[in-house]
Write a protein that holds these residues in place. Structure first.
Motif, PDB file in Angstrom:
ATOM      1  N   ILE A 127      42.797  47.305  36.131  1.00 11.27           N
ATOM      2  CA  ILE A 127      42.790  45.970  36.717  1.00 11.27           C
ATOM      3  C   ILE A 127      41.345  45.737  37.123  1.00 11.27           C
ATOM      4  CG2 ILE A 127      43.611  44.493  38.586  1.00 11.27           C
ATOM      5  CD1 ILE A 127      46.091  46.416  38.727  1.00 11.27           C
ATOM      6  N   LEU A 128      40.729  44.736  36.540  1.00 11.64           N
ATOM      7  CA  LEU A 128      39.309  44.478  36.750  1.00 11.64           C
ATOM      8  C   LEU A 128      39.158  43.249  37.627  1.00 11.64           C
ATOM      9  CD1 LEU A 128      36.450  45.387  36.007  1.00 11.64           C
ATOM     10  CD2 LEU A 128      36.612  43.936  33.981  1.00 11.64           C
ATOM     11  N   ALA A 129      38.359  43.386  38.692  1.00  8.19           N
ATOM     12  CA  ALA A 129      38.290  42.305  39.670  1.00  8.19           C
ATOM     13  C   ALA A 129      36.909  42.222  40.319  1.00  8.19           C
ATOM     14  CB  ALA A 129      39.347  42.532  40.746  1.00  8.19           C
ATOM     15  N   PRO A 130      36.558  41.021  40.784  1.00 11.95           N
ATOM     16  CA  PRO A 130      35.329  40.868  41.556  1.00 11.95           C
ATOM     17  C   PRO A 130      35.582  41.262  43.014  1.00 11.95           C
ATOM     18  CG  PRO A 130      36.374  38.735  41.283  1.00 11.95           C
ATOM     19  CD  PRO A 130      37.206  39.729  40.519  1.00 11.95           C
ATOM     20  N   SER A 131      34.580  41.838  43.620  1.00 13.09           N
ATOM     21  CA  SER A 131      34.637  42.143  45.048  1.00 13.09           C
ATOM     22  C   SER A 131      33.763  41.122  45.759  1.00 13.09           C
ATOM     23  CB  SER A 131      34.110  43.557  45.306  1.00 13.09           C
ATOM     24  OG  SER A 131      34.172  43.853  46.682  1.00 13.09           O
ATOM     25  N   PRO A 132      34.354  40.297  46.628  1.00 15.04           N
ATOM     26  CA  PRO A 132      33.562  39.234  47.251  1.00 15.04           C
ATOM     27  C   PRO A 132      32.459  39.783  48.151  1.00 15.04           C
ATOM     28  CG  PRO A 132      35.746  39.359  48.248  1.00 15.04           C
ATOM     29  CD  PRO A 132      35.726  40.331  47.108  1.00 15.04           C
ATOM     30  N   VAL A 133      31.359  39.062  48.172  1.00 18.54           N
ATOM     31  CA  VAL A 133      30.228  39.395  49.045  1.00 18.54           C
ATOM     32  C   VAL A 133      29.929  38.152  49.869  1.00 18.54           C
ATOM     33  CG1 VAL A 133      27.799  40.043  49.131  1.00 18.54           C
ATOM     34  CG2 VAL A 133      29.264  41.000  47.337  1.00 18.54           C
ATOM     35  N   PRO A 134      30.103  38.208  51.196  1.00 22.56           N
ATOM     36  CA  PRO A 134      30.553  39.351  51.989  1.00 22.56           C
ATOM     37  C   PRO A 134      32.031  39.657  51.741  1.00 22.56           C
ATOM     38  CG  PRO A 134      30.326  37.415  53.389  1.00 22.56           C
ATOM     39  CD  PRO A 134      29.833  37.024  52.031  1.00 22.56           C
ATOM     40  N   PHE A 135      32.396  40.926  51.976  1.00 26.33           N
ATOM     41  CA  PHE A 135      33.736  41.390  51.669  1.00 26.33           C
ATOM     42  C   PHE A 135      34.763  40.760  52.601  1.00 26.33           C
ATOM     43  CE2 PHE A 135      37.282  44.370  52.164  1.00 26.33           C
ATOM     44  CZ  PHE A 135      37.731  44.366  50.857  1.00 26.33           C
TER      45      PHE A 135
END
Length: 198
Positions: free
Chosen positions: A5-13
């Protein structure tokens, strides 16, 4: 079967609905016999257009061939190239799609394209031309390279018509038929949104 499962990690988390979906999918898959699933997340800041182009490039550069299946649900993760890639759309970059400011034009002025620094192949694609032969790695890199020396020019305003067209182009290439094994959406509302699916 090995699933990513490929996903973006938000910044800021932050933890939100997308993160809850990914965690639920991961748990559900790993409870099944003969399935091994992993959640792969890459930092994906989106404070500037440059950061968005860079995120698309990072995902496009991944090699996940050691997985049997890749599932992505959100931009820019679907930029990855894999022979068995399923896109289960949560949403695209909403500020450049369904919540794009109504007071801004969607049309790109020819003079703006001329001063954008973009290669001719991308100018043609942005004008609705064919995308065959435009790879994700090349396109994301070319957009970032053209943008860098002109970032302060209003033609590259974010949000704005050119920024919107560039992200739509990246999604058009990433989700082109032939690159994706199967499309799905989390709701009828998402499935019905204009420009969300090829």
């Amino acid at each position: 079967m090995k699933i990513a499962i490929l996903a973006p990690s938000p910044v800021p988390f932050v933890l939100g609905g997308a993160e809850n979906l990914w965690a639920g999918l991961l748990q559900a898959f790993n409870r099944q016999p003969d399935i091994e699933c992993d959640l792969i997340k890459l930092p994906s800041p989106e404070r500037t257009l440059a950061e968005i182009f860079d995120s698309y490039h990072r995902f496009a550069s991944l090699d996940l061939r050691h997985f049997d299946l890749v599932i992505s649900t959100k931009y820019p993760a679907w930029a990855v190239h894999h022979p068995n890639h399923v896109v289960y759309v949560q949403h695209k970059l909403r500020g450049l799609y369904d919540t794009y400011p109504s007071q801004l034009s969607c049309a790109i002025d020819e003079r703006d394209l001329a001063r954008s620094g973009l290669p001719v192949t991308l100018v043609r694609a942005l004008q609705g031309g064919p995308i065959e032969g435009l790879g994700m790695v090349y396109t994301a890199h070319a957009l970032r390279t053209a943008h860098a020396p002109h970032a302060a020019d209003p033609v590259w305003s974010f949000p704005g018509p050119l920024a919107r067209a560039c992200v739509h182009l990246l999604d058009r290439i990433a989700m082109a038929p032939g690159r994706i094994a199967r499309y799905a959406a989390i709701s009828h509302t998402v499935a019905a949104r204009p420009d969300y699916f090829p």
